[in-house]
Design an enzyme around this catalytic site. Structure first.
Site, short mmCIF file in Angstrom:
data_model
loop_
_atom_site.label_atom_id
_atom_site.label_comp_id
_atom_site.label_asym_id
_atom_site.label_seq_id
_atom_site.Cartn_x
_atom_site.Cartn_y
_atom_site.Cartn_z
N HIS A 5 -79.70 7.00 -50.01
CA HIS A 5 -79.56 5.80 -50.85
C HIS A 5 -78.60 4.82 -50.19
O HIS A 5 -78.90 3.63 -50.04
CB HIS A 5 -79.06 6.18 -52.25
CG HIS A 5 -78.57 5.02 -53.06
ND1 HIS A 5 -79.41 4.08 -53.59
CD2 HIS A 5 -77.31 4.63 -53.41
CE1 HIS A 5 -78.69 3.16 -54.23
NE2 HIS A 5 -77.41 3.48 -54.14
N ASP A 9 -87.40 -23.86 -34.45
CA ASP A 9 -87.60 -22.42 -34.65
C ASP A 9 -86.30 -21.74 -34.24
O ASP A 9 -85.31 -22.40 -33.96
CB ASP A 9 -88.78 -21.91 -33.80
CG ASP A 9 -89.35 -20.60 -34.37
OD1 ASP A 9 -88.56 -19.67 -34.60
OD2 ASP A 9 -90.57 -20.53 -34.60
N TRP A 26 -73.36 8.59 -46.45
CA TRP A 26 -73.74 7.56 -45.48
C TRP A 26 -72.65 7.37 -44.45
O TRP A 26 -72.89 6.82 -43.39
CB TRP A 26 -74.06 6.24 -46.20
CG TRP A 26 -72.88 5.39 -46.52
CD1 TRP A 26 -72.02 5.55 -47.56
CD2 TRP A 26 -72.41 4.24 -45.78
NE1 TRP A 26 -71.05 4.59 -47.52
CE2 TRP A 26 -71.27 3.76 -46.44
CE3 TRP A 26 -72.85 3.58 -44.64
CZ2 TRP A 26 -70.54 2.66 -46.00
CZ3 TRP A 26 -72.12 2.47 -44.21
CH2 TRP A 26 -70.98 2.03 -44.88
N SER A 45 -81.51 -3.78 -33.48
CA SER A 45 -82.17 -4.89 -34.17
C SER A 45 -81.16 -5.93 -34.65
O SER A 45 -81.34 -7.13 -34.46
CB SER A 45 -82.99 -4.33 -35.33
OG SER A 45 -83.20 -5.30 -36.31
N SER A 46 -80.06 -5.46 -35.24
CA SER A 46 -79.05 -6.39 -35.75
C SER A 46 -78.43 -7.21 -34.62
O SER A 46 -78.17 -8.40 -34.77
CB SER A 46 -77.91 -5.64 -36.43
OG SER A 46 -78.36 -5.04 -37.58
N HIS A 78 -65.50 -1.53 -42.20
CA HIS A 78 -64.93 -2.59 -43.01
C HIS A 78 -65.52 -3.96 -42.69
O HIS A 78 -65.98 -4.65 -43.59
CB HIS A 78 -63.41 -2.63 -43.03
CG HIS A 78 -62.98 -3.56 -44.10
ND1 HIS A 78 -62.93 -3.21 -45.42
CD2 HIS A 78 -62.75 -4.89 -44.06
CE1 HIS A 78 -62.65 -4.27 -46.15
NE2 HIS A 78 -62.54 -5.31 -45.35
N GLU A 123 -68.33 -4.42 -41.72
CA GLU A 123 -69.68 -4.31 -42.27
C GLU A 123 -69.75 -4.83 -43.71
O GLU A 123 -70.71 -5.49 -44.08
CB GLU A 123 -70.14 -2.84 -42.22
CG GLU A 123 -71.42 -2.54 -42.98
CD GLU A 123 -72.66 -3.15 -42.35
OE1 GLU A 123 -72.57 -3.61 -41.19
OE2 GLU A 123 -73.70 -3.18 -43.02
N TYR A 134 -68.12 -7.18 -44.95
CA TYR A 134 -68.15 -8.65 -44.90
C TYR A 134 -69.45 -9.14 -44.31
O TYR A 134 -69.92 -10.22 -44.66
CB TYR A 134 -66.91 -9.18 -44.18
CG TYR A 134 -65.70 -8.88 -45.02
CD1 TYR A 134 -65.54 -9.54 -46.24
CD2 TYR A 134 -64.81 -7.90 -44.68
CE1 TYR A 134 -64.50 -9.21 -47.08
CE2 TYR A 134 -63.75 -7.57 -45.51
CZ TYR A 134 -63.60 -8.23 -46.71
OH TYR A 134 -62.58 -7.90 -47.54
N SER A 153 -72.82 -20.81 -51.97
CA SER A 153 -72.24 -22.12 -51.66
C SER A 153 -73.30 -23.20 -51.54
O SER A 153 -72.98 -24.39 -51.54
CB SER A 153 -71.44 -22.06 -50.36
OG SER A 153 -70.45 -21.08 -50.45
N HIS A 185 -57.74 1.45 -44.65
CA HIS A 185 -57.59 1.58 -46.11
C HIS A 185 -58.67 2.49 -46.68
O HIS A 185 -58.59 2.87 -47.84
CB HIS A 185 -57.56 0.21 -46.80
CG HIS A 185 -58.81 -0.60 -46.66
ND1 HIS A 185 -58.82 -1.96 -46.68
CD2 HIS A 185 -60.09 -0.24 -46.47
CE1 HIS A 185 -60.05 -2.41 -46.52
NE2 HIS A 185 -60.84 -1.38 -46.40
N HIS A 186 -59.66 2.83 -45.87
CA HIS A 186 -60.65 3.82 -46.32
C HIS A 186 -60.16 5.23 -46.07
O HIS A 186 -60.85 6.19 -46.39
CB HIS A 186 -61.98 3.61 -45.59
CG HIS A 186 -62.59 2.27 -45.88
ND1 HIS A 186 -63.45 2.08 -46.94
CD2 HIS A 186 -62.44 1.08 -45.28
CE1 HIS A 186 -63.82 0.80 -46.95
NE2 HIS A 186 -63.21 0.17 -45.96
N THR A 195 -60.17 -14.89 -50.06
CA THR A 195 -61.24 -14.63 -51.03
C THR A 195 -60.97 -15.44 -52.29
O THR A 195 -61.88 -16.04 -52.87
CB THR A 195 -61.32 -13.14 -51.35
OG1 THR A 195 -61.30 -12.41 -50.12
CG2 THR A 195 -62.58 -12.82 -52.10
N LYS A 228 -61.95 -19.02 -51.91
CA LYS A 228 -63.38 -19.27 -52.07
C LYS A 228 -63.76 -19.37 -53.54
O LYS A 228 -64.47 -20.28 -53.96
CB LYS A 228 -64.20 -18.17 -51.39
CG LYS A 228 -63.97 -18.10 -49.90
CD LYS A 228 -65.10 -17.39 -49.19
CE LYS A 228 -66.34 -18.20 -49.20
NZ LYS A 228 -66.43 -19.16 -48.12
N ARG A 283 -66.80 11.37 -56.63
CA ARG A 283 -68.15 10.90 -56.34
C ARG A 283 -68.89 11.99 -55.58
O ARG A 283 -68.31 12.97 -55.16
CB ARG A 283 -68.09 9.61 -55.52
CG ARG A 283 -67.48 9.79 -54.15
CD ARG A 283 -67.15 8.46 -53.49
NE ARG A 283 -68.33 7.88 -52.87
CZ ARG A 283 -68.27 7.05 -51.82
NH1 ARG A 283 -67.11 6.74 -51.28
NH2 ARG A 283 -69.37 6.54 -51.32
CU LIG Z 1 -62.81 -1.75 -46.16
#
Ligand SMILES: [Cu+2]
Ligand SMILES: [Cu+2]
Lengths: 532, 383
Positions: free
Chosen positions: A84, A113, A149, A176-177, A260, A262, A264, A275, A309-310, A335, A338, A457
């Site tokens: 998932h 293009d 994951w 690909s990315s 991290h 990622e 963002y 926006s 922080h993870h 943040t 924004k 979790r």
């Molecule tokens: Cu993070």
């Protein structure tokens, strides 16, 4: 880049919209180098993976409806949480954002293009094999990867060959990315119409420009991490094995150095979409355009120095904890800027609440809530209590589902008339918003309580005191899941039988894409527009 | 039948909660542990809960303020009430203000958080030390200064998990042997793991420390209230991750002294003279317990395993073959292509336990070797 005009000259030929020389049927899609076709494929791919990942989420919620094991066994449950996560992040959200980029960036900057049209085709067509590897791994002996994951070793070293499928899928999606990002950066830097200076670009292009740089910086790091896993698994290295001089925690550092930024990568394009929508339906220019750009850049830069922080419970040294905590808290500032800018854009506007605006406001409201819980998680002593609990699950679904996914829904309702030249059923789209909004909160709000009360979790079963909120969350999740079938219906109905859309269906819209007819012709801006 | 009853019960409990929330409002509901952090019993856990409340309320105030503005705008500045857009798009003063004020608020949050972090990391001058080792899927508690230790495994019966019996009060949060510590004592906890990463977590203590194989980390707590405190493994560690609770009993200093004496006596007695010759039936009875506590998670109580991940022992060639091979398998674990498999070495079990479990598996289910393995044989095999 010289190949671009060339390509088009070849493709253009007689017909006014240049369809004449294109293969038709399935070959059109396999061989296409047209940014609109490729954008469409990305978006449908994203939606398909969203449904697949969603079914996995519902399997999880069905098992968690009541205490005890009822629906699946613990191992399969772990595969479900793992797939998932991977499918939603790499299969649904990231390709979804690239789909928007493909469609909108050339049209917003007045380019004919994408810069590398053939590479564009290739970066899309890498995705289906990756998806097949991921989903197919469910059927190999030993089952799919079941270590989350985040793929932490040594658990991933124990796993069966489903893990190898996952590793290769991650490699392919990373390639690909990276190709997609190179394409986006080159397009934005080189193909802007005359007069379209960087600081005149729509904010969506800015957020994608910065996201693309983030992707190029961190996808190779993830590829490195999973490659080390692969060699630890099969070729006798011991990067992550203490017995051989390695360190299991090293993987976490490398993974989160990717992980991290990622988050963002996933949220910045959503910022961009919102926006675009908010000024349009406020009939006012975006407030603080320059500070919005700087805030996105600041967030991107800070995102490289907060990864640990993870890992607040791995036993970091005191100085490390303090550094990562302070740095993480700092992200709240750009943040916040924004959010304030979006509000100031609405302030004294002339607001209307069509479906795109509803989703944008829903985004603003719930994303901010997710931002607050993020701040709570950043405070290390509190994180000690809630790390790896349902609180964190609630937090990141507020920013990823109510954040990014809501922005994608809003963006779809905003640009669908441009894409297919037809309007959708506005009432149904509003219903889609309200159902999503309510069921989203029924599903995820109680998870804050569960996490605080102590439910970890990634568990298939839980103690009795968690029963009530789990039941509520499960009911909400099925509501949310079925609501998305409505989205499918709305889009298909619009494409097949919607009323004809004008070139600019939204009174307040100002960007370049609204200057071309709806549906956007197969080729747009072959002669660049001039931007004042 | 059982399942229907269970769902009716769950349904009625849900209803009660909804009514409670509706009638009593969030204020009353917030007091219930299902909504908030568990009641703290250590100074650190108390600081954490205060920190959380502080930041929670600051966030609530900001949230109400910010979205108050948004909803005001939504109601007053809508086109349908005839509002015409005012075309401003910049204001340096407010932009500076809303950058600086959040920064100041963050400073106010960082200060108490820093103080708590420094206190949490101070593991110096403990009164006692226990070593906690996580395994798939149980905890080992080692009283380093006292020289004994034991395993702590989930004691909820499978029948409850599989919905064949009603669930008990401490469903999934109960173990055979809890960690026992004295009240008002600074306990330093050394945390490590034997296979994959686990995480030792007791919410009421405000302690969560990842258990990392090959590395020892430390943390501490000082509980000031006698009682039983329950937590769980907090890092995904495989199939039974949801089934390895942490239970700590905090007892008075007197009770702790008594408990220690009893434990030491038991350890001495169960120090099981490895020379003793056992009756087969006694070994089988003991082996059944060892098997249920250590092996059944993978090989299952039925001996059927979960192929292909975990092979069946019922009918296994190894179990029905020469006993030396099986003893070696259990003592050393199994390696494939030079890498350890999930079948790790069970050297940590005593000679008697290994002899018992081997004897048990060789004479259970369909396996009928009739053979008995004595502790002395294990002792020899270890060398
Ligand atoms: Cu993070
Ligand atoms: Cu675990």
């Amino acid at each position: 880049m010289s190949s671009i005009p060339h390509d088009h000259a070849a493709a253009h030929g007689e017909g006014p919209d240049g369809h004449a020389h294109h293969p038709t049927g399935i070959m059109r899609w396999i061989t296409t180098t047209n940014h609109k076709d490729i954008g469409t494929m990305y978006l449908w791919f994203s939606f398909t993976m969203f449904i697949v990942g969603g079914c996995m989420a519902l399997t999880i919620r069905a098992e968690l409806f009541q205490p005890g094991l009822q629906v699946v066994n613990p191992e399969f449950f772990n595969s479900m949480t793992t797939l998932h996560g991977l499918i939603m992040v790499f299969g649904a959200l990231m390709p979804g954002a690239v789909g928007f980029a493909n469609w909108m960036i050339p049209m917003q900057i007045g380019a004919p293009d994408m810069a590398f049209a053939r590479m564009n085709n290739w970066s899309f067509w890498l995705l289906p094999p990756a998806a097949i590897l991921l989903v197919g791994s469910l059927f190999v002996p030993g089952g799919a990867a079941a270590a989350g994951w985040t793929m932490y070793p040594p658990l991933t070293i124990q796993a069966g060959m489903g893990m190898d499928f996952t590793i290769f899928a991650v490699h392919i999606m990373g390639a690909s990315s990276i190709m997609g990002s190179i394409n986006i950066i080159t397009t934005i830097l080189n193909l802007r119409a005359p007069g379209m200076t960087l600081m005149k670009m729509p904010l969506f292009c800015w957020t994608w420009l910065i996201t693309a740089y983030l992707l190029i910086a961190v996808m190779p790091v993830l590829a490195g991490a999973v490659t080390m896993l692969l060699t630890d698994r099969h070729f006798g290295t011991t990067f992550f094995n203490a017995a051989g001089g390695g360190d299991p925690v090293l993987f976490q550092h490398v993974f989160w150095f990717f992980g991290h930024p990622e988050v963002y990568i996933i949220i910045l394009p959503a910022f961009g979409i919102v926006s675009e929508i908010i000024p349009t339906f406020s009939r006012k220019p975006l407030f603080g355009y320059a500070s919005m750009v700087y805030a996105v850049a600041a967030i991107a830069i800070l995102s490289f120095i907060v990864w640990a922080h993870h890992m607040f419970t791995t036993g970091l040294p005191t100085a490390g904890i303090l550094f990562y905590m302070y740095a993480t808290m700092l992200i709240a500032i750009p943040t916040g800027v924004k959010v304030f800018n979006w509000l100031a854009t609405m302030w004294k506007g002339s607001l209307t609440f069509e479906a795109p605006m509803l989703f944008a406001i829903g985004f603003l409201f719930l994303f901010t809530l997710g931002g607050f819980t993020g701040l709570v998680c950043a405070i290390q002593p509190i994180d000690v209590q809630i790390q790896d609990t349902y609180y964190v699950v609630a937090h990141f679904h507020y920013v990823m589902v109510a954040g990014t996914l809501f922005a994608f829904f809003g963006g779809t309702y905003y640009w669908l008339p441009k894409w297919c030249g037809r309007m959708y059923d506005a009432k149904l789209a509003e219903a889609h918003f309200w159902l999503s909004f309510v069921f989203f909160n029924v599903t995820f709000f109680p998870m804050h309580f569960l996490g605080l009360a102590g439910m970890p979790r990634r568990v298939p079963d839980y103690a009795q005191q968690f029963a009530d909120w789990n039941m509520v969350a499960s009911i909400g999740s099925f509501g949310f899941g079925f609501t998305q079938l409505l989205f499918f219906y709305i889009v298909v109905k619009a494409i097949r039988s919607g009323a004809k859309a004008p070139a600019k269906p939204w009174e307040g819209a100002t960007t370049l894409e609204w200057t071309v007819p709806s549906p956007a012709p197969y080729h747009t801006f072959e002669t660049p527009p001039f931007v004042k | 039948m059982v399942r229907t009853k269970a769902s009716v019960r769950a349904g009625s409990r849900l209803l009660q909660t909804i009514i409670a929330v509706a009638l009593l409002g969030p204020g009353a509901a917030l007091a219930a542990p299902e909504w908030n952090l568990q009641p703290p019993v250590t100074p650190i856990a108390r600081q954490i809960i205060d920190l959380h409340s502080f930041i929670f309320w600051v966030c609530v105030v900001i949230f109400v303020g910010v979205f108050g503005v948004m909803f005001y705008s939504i109601f007053k500045h809508r086109k349908s009430v005839g509002h015409v857009a005012v075309q401003f798009h910049e204001n340096t003063t407010v932009e500076v203000i809303w950058t600086v004020i959040p920064f100041l608020i963050l400073l106010f949050m960082a200060f108490p958080a820093t103080r708590t972090i420094l206190a949490m990391k101070d593991t110096s001058a403990p009164d006692m030390t226990v070593k906690v080792t996580g395994y798939q899927w149980k905890w080992n508690y080692d009283y380093l200064q006292e020289g004994f230790g034991f395993y702590s495994t989930l004691s909820t019966p499978a029948a409850q998990i599989e919905n064949r019996e009603p669930k008990g009060e401490h469903y999934l949060l109960e173990v055979d042997n809890p960690l026992v510590v004295p009240v008002d004592t600074k306990v330093r906890v050394l945390v490590t793991a034997g296979d994959v990463i686990h995480s030792w977590w007791v919410p009421a203590f405000g302690v969560k420390q990842d258990a990392i194989p090959g590395f020892v980390r430390d943390t501490w707590f000082k509980a000031d209230k006698v009682g039983t405190y329950r937590g769980q493994c907090a890092e995904l560690c495989g199939k039974e991750h949801g089934f390895m609770p942490v239970v700590v009993e905090v007892v008075s200093k007197d009770d702790y002294a008594k408990w220690l004496t009893a434990q030491k006596a038991k350890a001495a007695a169960a120090g099981d003279d490895p020379g003793r010759v056992w009756e087969q039936k006694d070994l089988i009875a003991r082996g059944e317990k060892v098997f249920a506590g250590n092996c059944a998670a993978c090989h299952q109580l039925t001996g059927k395993g979960v192929p292909p991940a975990f092979p069946a022992l019922d009918g296994s060639k190894v179990v029905n073959g020469p006993k030396a091979v099986q003893i070696r398998t259990v003592l050393n674990g199994v390696e494939r292509d030079g890498k350890p498999t999930a079948m790790v070495s069970w050297k940590a079990l005593s000679d008697t336990d290994i002899a018992a479990v081997v004897t048990y598996t060789r004479n259970s289910w369909g396996n009928k070797t009739g053979e008995t393995v004595q502790p002395s044989e294990i002792k020899v095999a270890r060398q």
